[in-house]
Design a protein around this motif. Structure first.
Motif, PDB file in Angstrom:
ATOM      1  N   PHE A 290       0.845  -1.181   0.000  1.00 31.03           N
ATOM      2  CA  PHE A 290       0.000   0.000   0.000  1.00 31.03           C
ATOM      3  C   PHE A 290       0.881   1.231   0.000  1.00 31.03           C
ATOM      4  O   PHE A 290       1.927   1.259   0.628  1.00 31.03           O
ATOM      5  CB  PHE A 290      -0.905   0.011   1.225  1.00 31.03           C
TER       6      PHE A 290
ATOM      7  N   TYR B 219      -2.367  -1.669  -5.848  1.00 31.74           N
ATOM      8  CA  TYR B 219      -2.763  -2.085  -7.193  1.00 31.74           C
ATOM      9  C   TYR B 219      -4.202  -2.582  -7.224  1.00 31.74           C
ATOM     10  O   TYR B 219      -4.838  -2.578  -8.265  1.00 31.74           O
ATOM     11  CB  TYR B 219      -1.783  -3.131  -7.736  1.00 31.74           C
ATOM     12  N   GLU B 220      -4.718  -3.012  -6.078  1.00 29.92           N
ATOM     13  CA  GLU B 220      -6.078  -3.568  -6.045  1.00 29.92           C
ATOM     14  C   GLU B 220      -7.135  -2.557  -5.616  1.00 29.92           C
ATOM     15  O   GLU B 220      -8.310  -2.900  -5.542  1.00 29.92           O
ATOM     16  CB  GLU B 220      -6.144  -4.713  -5.036  1.00 29.92           C
TER      17      GLU B 220
ATOM     18  N   VAL C 212       1.064 -16.253  -2.596  1.00 27.49           N
ATOM     19  CA  VAL C 212       2.049 -15.292  -3.084  1.00 27.49           C
ATOM     20  C   VAL C 212       1.365 -14.122  -3.791  1.00 27.49           C
ATOM     21  O   VAL C 212       1.906 -13.033  -3.898  1.00 27.49           O
ATOM     22  CB  VAL C 212       3.056 -15.993  -4.013  1.00 27.49           C
ATOM     23  N   THR C 213       0.138 -14.357  -4.278  1.00 27.37           N
ATOM     24  CA  THR C 213      -0.633 -13.262  -4.852  1.00 27.37           C
ATOM     25  C   THR C 213      -1.920 -13.118  -4.040  1.00 27.37           C
ATOM     26  O   THR C 213      -2.223 -13.959  -3.209  1.00 27.37           O
ATOM     27  CB  THR C 213      -0.993 -13.536  -6.324  1.00 27.37           C
ATOM     28  N   GLY C 214      -2.666 -12.053  -4.318  1.00 24.67           N
ATOM     29  CA  GLY C 214      -3.925 -11.857  -3.594  1.00 24.67           C
ATOM     30  C   GLY C 214      -3.709 -11.042  -2.333  1.00 24.67           C
ATOM     31  O   GLY C 214      -2.605 -10.591  -2.048  1.00 24.67           O
ATOM     32  N   PRO C 215      -4.802 -10.877  -1.578  1.00 26.05           N
ATOM     33  CA  PRO C 215      -4.765  -9.953  -0.435  1.00 26.05           C
ATOM     34  C   PRO C 215      -3.744 -10.324   0.646  1.00 26.05           C
ATOM     35  O   PRO C 215      -3.248  -9.451   1.337  1.00 26.05           O
ATOM     36  CB  PRO C 215      -6.188 -10.013   0.125  1.00 26.05           C
TER      37      PRO C 215
ATOM     38  N   SER D 188      -0.829 -11.525   0.088  1.00 32.97           N
ATOM     39  CA  SER D 188       0.452 -11.728  -0.582  1.00 32.97           C
ATOM     40  C   SER D 188       1.625 -11.193   0.219  1.00 32.97           C
ATOM     41  O   SER D 188       2.732 -11.682   0.113  1.00 32.97           O
ATOM     42  CB  SER D 188       0.420 -11.070  -1.952  1.00 32.97           C
TER      43      SER D 188
ATOM     44  N   ASP E 198       4.555 -13.765   0.071  1.00 34.82           N
ATOM     45  CA  ASP E 198       5.690 -13.370  -0.760  1.00 34.82           C
ATOM     46  C   ASP E 198       7.021 -13.523  -0.010  1.00 34.82           C
ATOM     47  O   ASP E 198       7.929 -14.208  -0.490  1.00 34.82           O
ATOM     48  CB  ASP E 198       5.451 -11.934  -1.251  1.00 34.82           C
TER      49      ASP E 198
ATOM     50  N   GLY F 224     -15.143  -3.455   6.894  1.00 33.78           N
ATOM     51  CA  GLY F 224     -14.689  -4.289   5.789  1.00 33.78           C
ATOM     52  C   GLY F 224     -13.221  -3.984   5.538  1.00 33.78           C
ATOM     53  O   GLY F 224     -12.811  -2.837   5.628  1.00 33.78           O
TER      54      GLY F 224
ATOM     55  N   LYS G   8     -11.600  -3.640   3.006  1.00 36.73           N
ATOM     56  CA  LYS G   8     -11.291  -2.749   1.892  1.00 36.73           C
ATOM     57  C   LYS G   8     -11.928  -1.384   2.102  1.00 36.73           C
ATOM     58  O   LYS G   8     -11.899  -0.531   1.220  1.00 36.73           O
ATOM     59  CB  LYS G   8     -11.769  -3.377   0.580  1.00 36.73           C
TER      60      LYS G   8
ATOM     61  N   GLN H 225      -4.041  -2.566   5.067  1.00 42.78           N
ATOM     62  CA  GLN H 225      -4.089  -1.110   5.189  1.00 42.78           C
ATOM     63  C   GLN H 225      -5.154  -0.645   6.171  1.00 42.78           C
ATOM     64  O   GLN H 225      -5.067   0.440   6.717  1.00 42.78           O
ATOM     65  CB  GLN H 225      -4.284  -0.467   3.813  1.00 42.78           C
TER      66      GLN H 225
END
Lengths: 291, 379
Positions: A118, A215-216, B35-38, B40, B44, B199, B201, B227
């Motif tokens: 982020f 990016y999302e 490794v990908t997605g929320p 990650s 990673d 939520g 997001k 975040q």
């Protein structure tokens, strides 16, 4: 209690004006082409991410923001030219699927460029909260509100006062007739994509200091903006603005007064209700099937 | 029966052949990570750590003369994919053990298959339910959310604060933490005066926090990662709320401080010692391990995170067990993992037992506070 309510409203209007800007972008492209552009959220993300990257590279904020908006407009135009235009004559559904693909592509590019982290943009004028009769507002929220009002007024003036705007509006009513009176529909389509990319980018830059970007980040914003456009009656730019504000306030009141766990459910339930009882949206004109 | 020696010879040759083959064959370590997605940012560094150390171990001659081979799949945080990949690792790739499972959801989903097939599985996810109740083949290396909650409540009790407001997200990590927060509250004498959600997001949590402001809470606990906790932290400052704020170990990384900015000052959270490795006294046995991992990782990939550390712990526990077992025999390796004692990892000192398949105690967590934009150890 009144203080709380006031805080909920302030929060709702701030978030709502963001939804409004994204929704406005949806309405513009829908107007010009009957297509719901599902890459709209990605424009928001691109604007924010490019601005952050340029700022990190040492550009002053204002310059970085303007450059990011311009670059996103270019991205919007490229999207129209290389993804939408080649599929000219394809059905609306096909084009919508293309925009979904374009959104995934843009997200992928952003992932490669900026990674999964982020990123945050510094607030335009500090982060000391302003007291407003019991409620507190961030200076950035005032920026969001002010610029949204300005942009909405500009878009309105554009449609009502300029020849170009009227030409774009004409395309939305009847494309064949618009072409017949000498309006270049293809140019209008590009204009619509460029405009909504620019609006999206500005929304992204405005909100990045409050909510961060990654990016999302475009997915959820795109969804909310789309809901705003639907509530207002898709294709009606001012309806989308009203829809966005309504959605924001509803979310905030729902979270504050009913249950924060059902915040999104309340908002989406409202969208469903609107679709049930007034399928053309609260401010949509009665749809006449074009044959 | 007169050909018995022929049979014996054939059997001996066969065994020898198998032995010869296995001496040359690598030990296959299977892994499935997000490794990908929320999630990650968890998966990673885990993958990078596994790759880096497998390479390292192989360069030093492998384990008992056999090289390690890492076979990895990316689940993208989708538990259904995790199940498919775990099946593939077991059936097609014929791995000897599995080190992976970034999220609690992914890890829980593969447990039935792992148990049925009898493959040692070291999970890298936080949820306490992975090892509780104990499952024969399942282990894990990260601290549990229950430990994080206990650590927070302990600190609150020390400060004499008992009225607590909760605000949590809607992800798996958040929900699992929320459950522990509710469960442990009576034990520590905590009264929960608010229980708000958001939520993950969402872009604004001031509505929920305004509600909390109106309660008589003495402290706020925000359990989540990504975040959203940074937004909560900023919103609290924005609303002029001055209550002490506790975050979870999910945000124990520099990026949280970067995102939350000034608002992060004074935020407390339980974190693995990796975050404050330099501040540990030189007498701490964990310090050399932490610094070695940190320096190695940062030399290659940039800022270290505790999550990659969990993968280091998992791999090293597996390697230790393989060494003690002397072969990749699944049952033997499992027994040896269970016998792991005094292993100093990045998360703490591991002492596993048949009753405890994680092996960490509460003091593996350090309570840290953000001061002047950096983590400061306070206990």
């Amino acid at each position: 209690m009144f203080e709380q309510l006031f805080q909920f409203l302030v929060t709702g209007i701030t978030v709502g004006s963001l939804y409004a800007l994204v929704g406005l972008g949806f309405a513009l492209i829908y107007n010009a082409s009957d297509v719901v552009n599902f890459a709209q959220g990605e424009f928001v993300m691109l604007g924010a991410m490019i601005a952050i990257a340029l700022l990190d590279a040492g550009m002053p904020l204002l310059l970085a923001a303007s450059a990011a908006t311009l670059l996103t407009i270019v991205a919007g135009l490229l999207l129209e030219r290389f993804a939408i235009e080649p599929a000219k004559g394809a059905s609306v559904v096909t084009t919508i699927i293309i925009t979904i693909g374009a959104g995934i592509f843009l997200r992928g590019v952003a992932l490669l460029l900026w990674g999964k982290d982020f990123h945050s943009l510094p607030p335009f004028s500090g982060d000391t909260p302003i007291q407003l009769g019991g409620a507190t507002v961030l200076p950035q929220s005032l920026w969001v509100l002010g610029i949204t009002v300005l942009l909405v007024a500009l878009v309105r003036a554009f449609f009502n006062r300029t020849l170009l705007g009227k030409a774009l509006l004409a395309c939305s009513f009847n494309r064949v007739a618009a072409q017949a009176v000498g309006i270049n529909v293809r140019v209008m389509l590009r204009l619509a994509y460029g405009l909504s990319a620019g609006l999206g980018a500005l929304a992204g830059i405005l909100i990045a200091p409050i909510t961060f970007s990654s990016y999302e980040a475009g997915i959820m914003l795109g969804l909310k903006g789309f809901s705003a456009a639907i509530i207002g009656g898709i294709g009606n730019p001012m309806g989308a603005v009203a829809g966005g504000l309504l959605l924001g306030v509803l979310e905030s009141l729902g979270a504050g007064l009913i249950s924060s766990g059902y915040k999104d459910a309340i908002a989406f339930l409202f969208v469903l209700m609107v679709l049930f009882f007034k399928p053309t949206g609260l401010f949509g004109h009665q749809l006449v099937e074009r044959v | 029966m007169k050909n018995w020696w022929q049979t014996a010879l054939a059997a001996t040759l066969l065994l020898a052949g198998v032995n010869l083959a296995s001496a040359a064959e690598p030990i296959r370590i299977g892994s499935f990570l997000t490794v990908t997605g929320p999630a990650s940012f968890l998966g990673d560094p885990e993958l990078k750590t596994l790759q880096m150390y497998v390479e390292d171990i192989n360069a030093k001659g492998g384990v008992k003369g056999r090289k390690l081979e890492l076979i990895h799949y990316d689940t993208g945080g989708n538990a259904k994919d995790a199940v498919n990949f775990a099946k593939r690792l077991i059936k097609n790739d014929k791995v000897d053990l599995i080190v992976g499972g970034t999220t609690t959801g992914d890890s829980m989903a593969v447990i039935p298959d792992v148990e049925k097939e009898g493959i040692p599985f070291i999970s890298l996810a936080g949820g306490v339910e992975i090892v509780e109740p104990v499952k024969k083949w399942v282990f894990k290396t990260p601290h549990t959310d229950r430990m994080a909650v206990a650590k927070i409540y302990e600190d609150l009790r020390k400060r004499g604060l008992t009225k607590v407001a909760l605000i949590t997200g809607d992800g798996g990590f958040d929900k699992s933490g929320h459950e522990q927060l509710l469960k442990l509250a009576p034990q520590y004498g905590m009264t929960l005066v608010a229980d708000e959600f958001y939520g993950n997001k969402d872009s604004d949590m001031t509505a929920q926090l305004t509600k909390i402001r109106a309660t008589e809470a003495q402290a706020i606990i925000n359990f989540g990662f990504g975040q959203a906790p940074a937004i909560v932290t900023r919103n609290i400052k924005q609303l002029g709320i001055t209550l002490p704020l506790y975050q979870s170990h999910g945000v124990a990384s520099k990026s949280f401080i970067d995102l939350a900015g000034n608002a992060a000052e004074g935020v407390r959270l339980p974190a693995a010692a990796l975050v404050i490795a330099e501040q540990l006294p030189d007498t701490d046995p964990q310090k050399p391990v932490l610094l070695a991992y940190k320096n190695k990782y940062e030399a290659k990939y940039g800022p270290v995170s505790t999550f990659g550390g969990h993968a280091y712990d998992g791999l090293m526990i597996a390697v230790g067990a393989l060494q003690r077992a002397g072969s990749a025999d699944k049952a033997k390796v499992r027994d040896e993992i269970e016998k792991t004692k005094g292993f100093i990892g990045t998360a703490g000192v591991f002492n596993m037992s048949p009753e405890d398949h994680m092996g960490l105690t509460l003091d593996a967590f350090k309570m840290v506070e953000v001061r002047k934009g950096a983590w400061k150890i306070i206990d």
